[in-house]
Design a protein around this motif. Sequence first.
Motif, PDB file in Angstrom:
ATOM      1  N   TYR A  89     103.875  25.910  61.022  1.00  0.00           N
ATOM      2  CA  TYR A  89     105.125  26.343  61.660  1.00  0.00           C
ATOM      3  C   TYR A  89     104.870  26.658  63.129  1.00  0.00           C
ATOM      4  O   TYR A  89     105.654  26.253  64.015  1.00  0.00           O
ATOM      5  N   GLU A  90     103.782  27.369  63.410  1.00  0.00           N
ATOM      6  CA  GLU A  90     103.473  27.743  64.791  1.00  0.00           C
ATOM      7  C   GLU A  90     103.176  26.522  65.645  1.00  0.00           C
ATOM      8  O   GLU A  90     103.607  26.448  66.809  1.00  0.00           O
ATOM      9  N   LEU A  91     102.460  25.564  65.098  1.00  0.00           N
ATOM     10  CA  LEU A  91     102.201  24.316  65.833  1.00  0.00           C
ATOM     11  C   LEU A  91     103.497  23.626  66.213  1.00  0.00           C
ATOM     12  O   LEU A  91     103.682  23.179  67.359  1.00  0.00           O
ATOM     13  N   GLU A  92     104.401  23.550  65.246  1.00  0.00           N
ATOM     14  CA  GLU A  92     105.683  22.883  65.502  1.00  0.00           C
ATOM     15  C   GLU A  92     106.533  23.686  66.475  1.00  0.00           C
ATOM     16  O   GLU A  92     107.155  23.127  67.391  1.00  0.00           O
ATOM     17  N   ASP A  93     106.563  25.006  66.302  1.00  0.00           N
ATOM     18  CA  ASP A  93     107.380  25.862  67.156  1.00  0.00           C
ATOM     19  C   ASP A  93     106.906  25.823  68.608  1.00  0.00           C
ATOM     20  O   ASP A  93     107.719  25.883  69.537  1.00  0.00           O
ATOM     21  N   LEU A  94     105.592  25.726  68.790  1.00  0.00           N
ATOM     22  CA  LEU A  94     105.043  25.667  70.140  1.00  0.00           C
ATOM     23  C   LEU A  94     105.190  24.288  70.781  1.00  0.00           C
ATOM     24  O   LEU A  94     105.055  24.144  71.998  1.00  0.00           O
ATOM     25  N   GLY A  95     105.423  23.281  69.962  1.00  0.00           N
ATOM     26  CA  GLY A  95     105.541  21.930  70.481  1.00  0.00           C
ATOM     27  C   GLY A  95     104.219  21.207  70.620  1.00  0.00           C
ATOM     28  O   GLY A  95     104.090  20.291  71.451  1.00  0.00           O
ATOM     29  N   VAL A  96     103.234  21.587  69.804  1.00  0.00           N
ATOM     30  CA  VAL A  96     101.959  20.850  69.799  1.00  0.00           C
ATOM     31  C   VAL A  96     102.209  19.450  69.252  1.00  0.00           C
ATOM     32  O   VAL A  96     102.894  19.276  68.238  1.00  0.00           O
ATOM     33  N   ASN A  97     101.671  18.455  69.924  1.00  0.00           N
ATOM     34  CA  ASN A  97     101.824  17.070  69.488  1.00  0.00           C
ATOM     35  C   ASN A  97     100.807  16.784  68.390  1.00  0.00           C
ATOM     36  O   ASN A  97      99.605  16.704  68.651  1.00  0.00           O
ATOM     37  N   VAL A  98     101.267  16.676  67.153  1.00  0.00           N
ATOM     38  CA  VAL A  98     100.380  16.444  66.014  1.00  0.00           C
ATOM     39  C   VAL A  98     100.498  14.978  65.594  1.00  0.00           C
ATOM     40  O   VAL A  98     101.574  14.519  65.199  1.00  0.00           O
ATOM     41  N   VAL A  99      99.389  14.260  65.698  1.00  0.00           N
ATOM     42  CA  VAL A  99      99.357  12.841  65.330  1.00  0.00           C
ATOM     43  C   VAL A  99      98.463  12.706  64.099  1.00  0.00           C
ATOM     44  O   VAL A  99      97.247  12.919  64.177  1.00  0.00           O
ATOM     45  N   CYS A 100      99.065  12.375  62.968  1.00  0.00           N
ATOM     46  CA  CYS A 100      98.291  12.232  61.730  1.00  0.00           C
ATOM     47  C   CYS A 100      97.950  10.761  61.474  1.00  0.00           C
ATOM     48  O   CYS A 100      98.451   9.872  62.161  1.00  0.00           O
ATOM     49  N   GLU A 101      97.086  10.541  60.482  1.00  0.00           N
ATOM     50  CA  GLU A 101      96.539   9.207  60.210  1.00  0.00           C
ATOM     51  C   GLU A 101      95.980   8.612  61.502  1.00  0.00           C
ATOM     52  O   GLU A 101      96.225   7.470  61.849  1.00  0.00           O
ATOM     53  N   ALA A 102      95.235   9.481  62.214  1.00  0.00           N
ATOM     54  CA  ALA A 102      94.680   9.121  63.514  1.00  0.00           C
ATOM     55  C   ALA A 102      93.187   9.432  63.512  1.00  0.00           C
ATOM     56  O   ALA A 102      92.761  10.520  63.884  1.00  0.00           O
ATOM     57  N   GLU A 103      92.396   8.468  63.052  1.00  0.00           N
ATOM     58  CA  GLU A 103      90.955   8.672  62.949  1.00  0.00           C
ATOM     59  C   GLU A 103      90.248   8.205  64.211  1.00  0.00           C
ATOM     60  O   GLU A 103      90.292   7.021  64.563  1.00  0.00           O
ATOM     61  N   ALA A 104      89.614   9.132  64.908  1.00  0.00           N
ATOM     62  CA  ALA A 104      88.914   8.801  66.144  1.00  0.00           C
ATOM     63  C   ALA A 104      87.663   7.983  65.838  1.00  0.00           C
ATOM     64  O   ALA A 104      86.833   8.386  65.015  1.00  0.00           O
ATOM     65  N   ALA A 105      87.538   6.854  66.505  1.00  0.00           N
ATOM     66  CA  ALA A 105      86.390   5.971  66.270  1.00  0.00           C
ATOM     67  C   ALA A 105      85.449   5.916  67.456  1.00  0.00           C
ATOM     68  O   ALA A 105      84.269   5.593  67.306  1.00  0.00           O
ATOM     69  N   ASP A 106      85.957   6.221  68.662  1.00  0.00           N
ATOM     70  CA  ASP A 106      85.114   6.132  69.854  1.00  0.00           C
ATOM     71  C   ASP A 106      85.611   7.129  70.890  1.00  0.00           C
ATOM     72  O   ASP A 106      86.794   7.488  70.916  1.00  0.00           O
TER      73      ASP A 106
END
Length: 415
Positions: A120-137
């Motif tokens: 809830y806090e992440l959403e309320d603050l406006g943090v950009n959450v990108v899921c299914e995002a696996e860092a490879a490099d």
Amino acid sequence: MSALQNNNILIIGGGASGMIAAIAAKRAGAFVTILERNQRVGRKILATGNGRCNLTNTYIDVDRYHGKHPEFVYGPLNSFDYDATIDFFEKLGIAHIVEDEGKVFPMSLQASSVLDVLRYELEDLGVNVVCEAEAADIKKKDVFTVTLKDGRVFKGDKVIIAAGGKASPDLGSNGSGYILAEKLGHKIVNPFPALVQLKLSSKYLKQLSGIKFEGAAEILVKDKVIRREEGEILFTEYGISGPPVLQLSRVAAENLLKNDKVYIKVAIIKDMTKEALDGILLKRFQDGSNKPLSFNFVGFLNKKLVPVILKEAGIDDINKPAGSVSSQERKKLASILTDWRFEVTGTNPWHSAQVTAGGVDVCGIDNKTMESKIVPGLYFAGEVVDIDGDCGGYNLQWAWSSGYVAGMNAANVKF
């Protein structure tokens, strides 16, 4: 506290440390993006504390932490301590209770409550959450460039690697954070499972499987006691489990990696010397001298345990009259019940482990800021670092402390 300038911060990993880092940095005025390989952030939190989320512990101390340099924890734990953690979560709506051994839980006794307020806090603050995002490099020139497994590219002024370790891979930890850290020049302390069940060598494991008791256990290496724990212990088909065993597993695994012989000493009767127990057995066998020996233990030991203990003591006729037991046999029984030793052959695999021992070498990290000493603008938080704690809320406290410190410093906040 205020941010000196706005930053574009990328956080690789949306677990406990990644989420609190994002909240801290966003509150300080930074633009924050979480890159999470799962479909949702925070899945592992739901499994903590047997689904109740052991938030922290009232007895936070460096002695409860491990790694090549456990004193590293002083920096983050002093900057964001127990009181700061309780205050942080109370302001999010989490009332707390304290249980035995200082374990702190949400009053709801639901791990989902903790995850709900963080999301809830992440959403309320406006943090950009990108899921299914696996860092490879990951690369750095003027800015950091993070390339995902699917080819998407994200750029940021700062990066916080909070990708977890290798424990519980089904919840999202696959060791990818180590690869990213190595790409940027950091050394990795060889990771191994911790807070995990132990495998034993014994011909009786199938018969012992499922037997549970309140006892004590010690890890011995070269006949020296390394650590002792008490509590509920469980025999299994592969070996041994229970909270005391999980606490002991790290020192067992660490010494196995050195190719040392490791033994676990189990005391089924933990509050009595071998001599005192021998006296009790003598009286018991005399009082019930005509009873079959195996039946004589009814009401004294788990019935399933009795035939195994008798066989281990070298008594083949387990139903002979209790009064016919020799002094030597009785003393052997007393010895087994207070000091039964098994060789430890290994641990259960990563999917059974609660935490990872090893990780990014802390010699390359500033413990006041969690910033890399090698790559300016790179930060680390949580389990990816070579710090792990005992059961009881210590690992989550490390996640909260290291994550908060990394987030604030990445946002250029001096506190």
